[in-house]
Design a protein around this motif. Structure first.
Motif, mmCIF file in Angstrom:
data_model
loop_
_atom_site.group_PDB
_atom_site.id
_atom_site.type_symbol
_atom_site.label_atom_id
_atom_site.label_comp_id
_atom_site.label_asym_id
_atom_site.label_seq_id
_atom_site.Cartn_x
_atom_site.Cartn_y
_atom_site.Cartn_z
ATOM 1 N N UNK A 66 6.775 7.059 -12.494
ATOM 2 C CA UNK A 66 6.896 8.206 -11.135
ATOM 3 C C UNK A 66 5.933 7.042 -10.013
ATOM 4 N N UNK A 67 5.230 6.660 -10.692
ATOM 5 C CA UNK A 67 4.301 5.336 -9.666
ATOM 6 C C UNK A 67 4.641 4.509 -9.673
ATOM 7 N N UNK A 68 5.515 3.639 -11.093
ATOM 8 C CA UNK A 68 6.342 2.839 -11.122
ATOM 9 C C UNK A 68 7.586 3.217 -9.467
ATOM 10 N N UNK A 69 8.141 4.043 -9.701
ATOM 11 C CA UNK A 69 9.141 3.672 -8.301
ATOM 12 C C UNK A 69 8.533 4.303 -7.654
ATOM 13 N N UNK A 70 7.296 4.529 -7.335
ATOM 14 C CA UNK A 70 6.440 4.825 -5.607
ATOM 15 C C UNK A 70 5.915 3.328 -5.205
#
Lengths: 307, 430
Positions: free
Chosen positions: B336-340
């Protein structure tokens, strides 16, 4: 070796083969029984169980509420509307399927047309049956659109003018979806009745002619009595199938406008997949099952009487 | 008991055991978990979404490969399908406790999943990971905890057919309700089955209530909620509903509204039969493909006359969340962190023709239609508004409002009765 042990040794294969013979019929029905258990009995029992819970699937700890869901569904005015709409839609569709199917079947069975003409008509008449519900819905949505072909033709011929909202007008929508369902379903009647017509002995018509019967008298005194078993079977099956019609309604009107085309099937679907009230949806489904069972009992009794 | 009877009873017993075994096997087969861990410690995450089929081929997989390279020991298995299939899969997974580790979410599902306990509390995961959420454009919360982060947003501006408006003597897209009503009336007066505006109200897909009706309230800074509860009888909603009813009574709305869906709206607009529509920016390419000669503009949804505040612009999101049943929530949140993250979110919004969920991300519109840049300017000038996001049974709320609204337009009830009835129906769902 004692005499008794010899007896046991000799008897054992006989007992085994007898047991095997006794279990053979059950072994044959085992695959079907398993499939019916897993695919039908278990889901039906689960749905009936769900209908007595406060909510299921979305609730980790459902509680037993006995008949509360039944009271809620049966007291819902939208459910009453759905029942009335389903009856109108089903009876209208089935009656028209029978009349159209019989008329077209008699036309295809007539001696007045050439074989080529009959083959051509047979191909044309059977076409609606080849389409899936999704294709039929898309096709008729396009045809009946306010800017569609139907309005164009009516306008060009002076029969009606303007952009008639066949599916969006609350006064026309139920009639329109019933018409679409009639169009989609009559070939099944037509083919079955055609097969029945071809099986009526010609002698009966000859005898009726000798007795001085005219065409109408032959139709009511020979054709209809001979087709009666097929007609009753088809009517009962079509009543069951049409009362459960979902895809066509959902993809054309979604139960609207307002709720003039709301059916028991769309009502149940909305409870399950729009409100996520799976217990209420199960209750509605059980009520539909009970109604279908009444028709199914008539069908089975009729089939038994025929046998 | 005779031998035959004993044999029959034995057979029945065998049948019973086999049936039970088969049933158990069938139900056990449904209970496979999402992520897995191999013997070398590599964690394989499942990411269920409908995004991959809607993105250029290989785009999402490429991002996952990059994520795997940056995070040795984590692999991502993409479970991709159409929107409707993903929805069904997630609802089944939520019920069975087998939801994929990371899931693509629509805001309309969040409340139900959160109340079911199917989604992990992202607020806690963000705190555990030391993630700074100040860069996030928005978070979808239920009872004060975040359960979904919008990864990219698709806004719904006003599309206007330049040629039709010009023929009707309108030189620029309308900016307020009076101008809009006048423009719609003028286009409808052109005849030849042409209509000023198009309003899809199908009960099958009732998102027209969100995009085409409530958007008038949000565009003027109004709200349909008060303290998180339904407030449909307020002046903002009433004014918007009266405005749409006025358009209906003027005959400015294309016929067939009551069973019309979003795709019908786009088709009518691309056929040049409709002067104006509120629609997703994602359809720009479709409109260009359908008719390369169609001249159209986009602008902000008109507000009430004299309104000078910030305009809400409706949007739909590709949201992201983590399953509560995931065995590897920390690794799932890393994805999630990567995509955001600023760079990846820019890249995702560029390939999706959408607007980023990270406020620092900037999509690259250099290879896109110039209208995307215009839309981005409109987006930045206002705020994303979609009050249905995060509400319980959001689709059912739209559908019940739709039924009442159709009764109003059909002349069966007044505006006040419509809003009071809808309010009652909504209250029963909260």
């Amino acid at each position: 070796m004692t005499s008794s042990s010899v007896d046991r040794t000799l008897r054992a294969p006989g007992r085994f083969s007898k047991a095997r013979r006794g279990s053979e019929p059950y072994a044959f029905i085992l695959p079907t029984a398993l499939l019916i258990t897993v695919l039908m009995i278990v889901p039906i029992v689960m749905v009936i169980g769900y209908s007595f819970s406060d909510n299921v699937i979305t609730n980790k700890h459902p509680e037993l509420v006995w008949l509360a869901n039944y009271a809620e569904v049966l007291g819902d005015p939208v459910f009453h509307t759905a029942v009335i709409n389903t009856v109108v839609f089903t009876v209208g569709s089935v009656a028209a399927h029978l009349v159209l199917g019989l008329a077209f079947a008699m036309m295809l069975n007539t001696q007045l047309l050439s074989r080529f003409t009959k083959a051509l008509f047979r191909t044309v008449y059977i076409l609606p049956w080849l389409f899936t519900a999704a294709v039929i819905a898309v096709l008729w949505r396009l045809l009946l659109s306010p800017n569609g072909v139907v309005n164009y033709l009516l306008d060009s011929t002076g029969i009606a003018s303007g952009q008639v909202e066949w599916l969006s007008n609350p006064d026309l929508a139920l009639g329109s979806v019933t018409f679409i369902n009639i169009w989609a379903g009559y070939p099944f009647f037509m083919i079955s009745l055609l097969a029945g017509l071809q099986g009526i002995p010609h002698d009966l018509y000859e005898a009726a002619t000798v007795d001085g019967a005219n065409g109408i008298q032959k139709f009511f005194s020979v054709t209809i009595p001979q087709l009666r078993p097929i007609i009753i079977s088809m009517l009962l099956l079509d009543l069951i199938w049409t009362s459960q019609q979902f895809a066509l309604i959902w993809m054309t009107t979604g139960g609207g406008p307002i709720n003039v085309t709301e059916m028991l099937s769309t009502y149940t679907y909305k409870l399950a997949f729009s409100r996520y009230e799976f217990a209420l949806a199960s209750t509605s489904a059980v009520l539909v099952l009970a109604l279908s069972m009444v028709l199914a009992v008539f069908y089975v009794r009729h089939q038994r009487a025929r046998d | 008991m005779s031998k035959d009877a004993r044999a029959r009873r034995g057979t029945f017993r065998l049948l019973g055991v086999l049936a039970t075994a088969a049933t158990l096997a069938a139900t056990a087969g449904c209970a496979a978990s999402g992520s897995s861990e191999s013997s070398d410690g590599t964690v394989t995450l499942e990411f269920a979404q409908w995004w991959e089929p809607e993105l250029p081929e290989g785009a999402l997989r490429g991002m996952m490969d990059d994520f795997e390279a940056q995070n040795p020991g984590i692999k991502v298995n993409l479970l991709s399908g159409p929107y409707a299939s993903t929805k069904e899969q997630l609802f089944a997974g939520a019920a069975a406790g087998t939801m994929s580790d990371v899931v693509g979410l629509d805001g309309a599902w969040v409340s139900d999943f959160a109340k079911q306990g199917a989604l992990a509390d992202l607020s806690a995961l963000m705190a555990d990971a030391g993630f700074d959420d100040s860069e996030l454009a928005s978070q979808i919360q239920v009872d004060g905890s975040t359960y979904m982060i919008p990864a990219v947003n698709f806004v719904y501006p006003l599309f206007t057919n330049d040629d039709l408006l010009s023929k009707a003597g309108i030189s620029a897209p309308p900016t307020n309700r009076t101008e809009f009503a006048a423009a719609a009336k003028a286009v409808s007066a052109l005849g030849d089955n042409t209509s000023g505006w198009i309003l899809p109200l199908s009960q099958e897909a009732p998102n027209g209530i969100q995009n085409d009706v409530m958007s008038w309230t949000w565009a003027s800074g109004g709200s349909m909620l008060k303290d998180g509860q339904p407030d449909l009888t307020n002046d903002d909603v009433k004014s918007a509903v009266e405005f749409v009813q006025g358009m209906w009574n003027d005959g400015s709305i294309a016929p067939g509204s009551f069973t019309m869906k979003e795709q019908d709206k786009v088709e009518e607009f691309s056929n040049g039969r409709v002067g104006m529509m509120i629609d997703s920016l994602a359809h720009i390419n479709l409109l260009r493909e359908n008719d390369p000669n169609l001249k159209f503009s986009i602008s902000a949804i008109p507000a009430e006359d004299g309104f000078t505040g910030e305009r809400g612009i409706p949007y739909a999101s590709w949201g992201i969340g983590v399953s509560d049943s995931s065995a590897h929530p920390a690794e799932a949140f890393k994805l999630v962190q990567y995509l955001m993250s600023e760079k990846v979110n820019s890249e995702l919004s560029t390939v999706a023709n959408a607007f980023p969920g990270n406020t620092k991300s900037v999509p690259d519109f250099s290879n896109s239609d110039p209208l995307f840049q215009t839309a981005f300017d409109i987006y930045k000038a206002g705020y994303p508004a979609n009050e249905f996001t995060g509400l319980p049974v959001a689709e059912d709320l739209m559908r019940s409002f739709d039924g009442q609204f159709q009764s109003l337009l059909n002349g069966d009830q007044s505006v006040d009765e419509t809003l009071e009835n809808a309010q009652k129906e909504w209250e029963s769902q909260f």
